[in-house]
Motif scaffolding. Structure first.
Motif, short mmCIF file in Angstrom:
data_model
loop_
_atom_site.label_atom_id
_atom_site.label_comp_id
_atom_site.label_asym_id
_atom_site.label_seq_id
_atom_site.Cartn_x
_atom_site.Cartn_y
_atom_site.Cartn_z
N PRO A 76 0.82 -1.22 0.00
CA PRO A 76 0.00 0.00 0.00
C PRO A 76 0.85 1.26 0.00
O PRO A 76 1.91 1.31 0.64
CB PRO A 76 -0.81 -0.12 1.30
CG PRO A 76 0.03 -0.97 2.19
CD PRO A 76 0.76 -1.93 1.29
N ILE A 79 -4.04 5.58 1.25
CA ILE A 79 -5.45 5.24 1.39
C ILE A 79 -6.18 6.44 1.99
O ILE A 79 -5.72 7.04 2.97
CB ILE A 79 -5.67 4.01 2.29
CG1 ILE A 79 -5.10 2.76 1.62
CG2 ILE A 79 -7.16 3.80 2.57
CD1 ILE A 79 -5.22 1.50 2.46
N SER A 333 -7.44 4.40 -3.05
CA SER A 333 -6.17 3.76 -2.70
C SER A 333 -5.21 3.74 -3.87
O SER A 333 -5.61 3.57 -5.02
CB SER A 333 -6.41 2.33 -2.21
OG SER A 333 -7.14 1.58 -3.17
N TYR A 346 -6.41 -7.21 -1.25
CA TYR A 346 -7.06 -5.96 -0.87
C TYR A 346 -8.57 -6.05 -1.04
O TYR A 346 -9.34 -5.56 -0.20
CB TYR A 346 -6.50 -4.83 -1.73
CG TYR A 346 -7.17 -3.48 -1.52
CD1 TYR A 346 -7.16 -2.86 -0.28
CD2 TYR A 346 -7.80 -2.82 -2.58
CE1 TYR A 346 -7.77 -1.62 -0.08
CE2 TYR A 346 -8.40 -1.59 -2.39
CZ TYR A 346 -8.38 -1.00 -1.15
OH TYR A 346 -8.99 0.23 -0.97
#
Length: 594
Positions: A76, A79, A333, A346
């Motif tokens: 990631p 977000i 995201s 995810y």
């Protein structure tokens, strides 16, 4: 496939798998990405609010973020979570920042779909019309291209054109428009769903053709400016038209504004920018996409929930905007996952927390819990203070003292293995049609308590400061395009307890990461290169070019090599191992960097 384009593809691929020579682009380059101005504030930002004020507990959001952070298969970057157009959580992972823009890849397609909506609202387009009629092209009297007479705007929007020229072929094409019409086809128009970014490009071309303006000129005053989106870039095709299906760089909060516009049926701050009729048409199912997604079908350039009231703007490697109209939730995201479509964990985590019919936040404010709120804030802060996926056994001070001198110096690279190598991730090079010129030398120099790496590539030297405690950032001009780089190094041990220095380089505006493991051996260094997303994605990308392209490339090389070995060669290019020999250098030369 057109023989001219086929020849270019073979030429590129045969260069790529030959490590003794650097790869040269087979198309004319047009460097486009500028540097994002530092510190420019978001225009028309969303209101900030606590989760509790929007009917959600902070602990629920915290659990969602922690589950993402703890999943080793995910990478990631950013977000942002909104409820009823209020930002209730912002998470930056490692060196990534909400103030930087990020490449959105195919998430761009939905923006192009909104541009077609403006044409629809202006009465300039009939989506049932043939694209031949709209573009005024001569209809071919015979041959394999005659099926394109029947392709409609609706077929482009719903990914049902059947044209074989796709996003994998654009790295070898100097004229996307002509190659779209000269390419073969997989099936006749409207027969079935086949995801293809060139459908999106043709939509961008249609906007340009019907308005006499670029897509940005047409959409700018109608959508971008009212939304307050100022800092963005949309890369162009060789013909000078926005790429349509990709090429858009956005900051996270600006991305969220498109989600709000769709969620509110084309209304932004009381102003109707796109008609509700068009938005309703966009987010309705028009194609079954079961082979590509477990959770979504396809509307008009947007994914739509199969068993939930939801829509998804999606780009490869994990660029996503999920909208949930029933709950007013928008989850944005940016990731760097090794995935296309919605195949990562995810989406399983989204399913667990939001993408289901059981999640129902309270319709009113819930009791504020200071400890829960503090804990969420602490989690959000901790995510940005560390580099993920570096779970290493640290050196003792004495071990580092012994190891460090062997790392410092100037090291000449093996030309037969490093002539196609760069510090920049290979997939970034391929996407931008800007290939490294080969590593000639790597200099590793002390810089106080940190290090400096000088990568000598061709006639250029790329200087990257390396933080040993915290990541360091710099801007590197890579063949005419500026990239914001984050770099961090760690002294540690591998799984066999062998000492190793691990260098992680992240071009922050991309989805990609370069990782280099460095092992000392007498006066030499061994460099093991890897990247994420990595070899698996690129192999799949190559195979998508054409089912017969690998055997064809091998035939032209006059080599009787199994296609599996060809893939092995590709992996060696993307994840090479090189030996570098220490150059003759005096201690004085090393000390001069202090």
């Amino acid at each position: 496939m057109d023989i001219r384009l086929q020849t270019k593809i073979v030429k590129l691929m045969t260069q790529v798998v030959d490590p003794s020579h650097s790869t040269e682009s087979v198309v004319s380059l047009s460097h486009q990405k500028p540097r994002l101005p530092e510190g420019t504030p978001i225009s028309l930002p969303f209101q900030r609010a606590t989760p509790e004020s929007c009917g959600i507990s902070s602990s629920y959001i915290q659990s969602f973020l922690k589950e993402i952070d703890e999943d080793p298969t995910l990478d990631p970057h950013l977000i942002m979570i909104l409820k009823d157009d209020k930002v209730i959580s912002e998470a930056c992972f490692g060196p990534y920042s909400m103030s930087d823009w990020h490449i959105e890849y195919s998430l761009t397609k939905t923006v192009t779909g909104l541009g077609i909506g403006l044409l629809y609202d202006d009465g300039l387009i009939d989506i049932n019309a043939s694209i031949f009629d709209l573009l005024g092209r001569k209809k071919p009297s015979q041959g394999f291209s005659s099926h394109k007479i029947d392709i409609t705007v609706k077929d482009l929007l719903a990914m049902r054109s059947g044209v074989s020229f796709n996003e994998a072929g654009v790295v070898c094409s100097d004229n996307w428009f002509e190659d779209f019409f000269s390419a073969g086809y997989k099936f006749k128009a409207n027969a079935r769903f086949d995801y293809n970014s060139m459908n999106s490009y043709m939509l961008a071309y249609i906007i340009h053709h019907l308005t006499g303006k670029t897509v940005c000129e047409y959409m700018g005053p109608r959508i971008f400016e009212p939304l307050g989106i100022k800092d963005y870039i949309w890369e162009l095709s060789p013909e000078g038209v926005e790429q349509g299906g990709m090429g858009l760089y956005l900051r996270m909060e600006d991305m969220a504004k498109f989600g709000s516009l769709i969620m509110n049926r084309g209304i932004w701050k009381g102003r109707q920018l796109v008609s509700s009729a068009w938005i309703n048409t966009m987010i309705k199912k028009h194609s079954s996409a079961s082979a590509n997604s477990d959770y979504f079908d396809y509307g008009y350039h947007i994914w739509v929930g199969r068993d939930t009231n939801s829509f998804l703007m999606n780009g490869m490697f994990g660029q996503n905007l999920l909208g949930l109209p029933d709950t007013g939730m928008i989850i944005c995201s940016n990731f760097g996952n090794n995935e296309s479509f919605q195949t990562s964990n995810y989406f399983k985590i989204l399913r667990k927390y939001f993408l289901n019919n059981e999640f129902r936040p309270s319709s009113s404010r819930i009791k504020y819990d200071f400890l829960q709120r503090y804990s969420l804030r602490k989690t959000e802060t901790s995510l940005r203070l560390r580099e993920r996926h570096i779970k290493t056994t640290p050196f003792s001070a004495k071990s580092k003292e012994i190891f460090l001198p062997s790392l410092l110096g100037s090291f000449d690279c093996d030309p037969m293995r490093a002539n196609s190598l760069s510090f920049m991730p290979f997939i970034v090079q391929g996407m931008q049609n800007s290939f490294g010129k080969g590593l000639k030398k790597i200099e590793i120099l002390p810089d106080g308590e940190d290090l400096i790496f000088n990568f000598h590539e061709g006639e250029e030297i790329f200087t990257i400061p390396i933080g040993l405690k915290d990541a360091k950032k710099c801007v590197v001009d890579f063949h005419g395009e500026p990239y914001k780089i984050s770099a961090i190094g760690r002294f540690t041990f591998n799984e066999d307890e062998v000492p190793v220095f691990i260098l992680t380089i992240r071009p922050l505006e991309t989805a990609n990461m370069r990782r280099i493991k460095i092992y000392p051996s007498k006066d030499d260094l061994r460099f093991e290169f890897d990247e994420t997303p990595g070899a698996k994605f690129f192999i799949d990308f190559v195979n998508k070019l054409d089912s017969g392209i690998i055997p064809l490339a091998l035939g032209i090389l006059n080599r009787r090599i199994d296609p599996d070995y060809f893939e092995y060669r590709l992996r060696k290019v993307i994840c090479p191992v090189i030996e570098a020999t220490k150059s003759i250098a005096t201690e004085t030369e090393v000390d001069q960097v202090h």
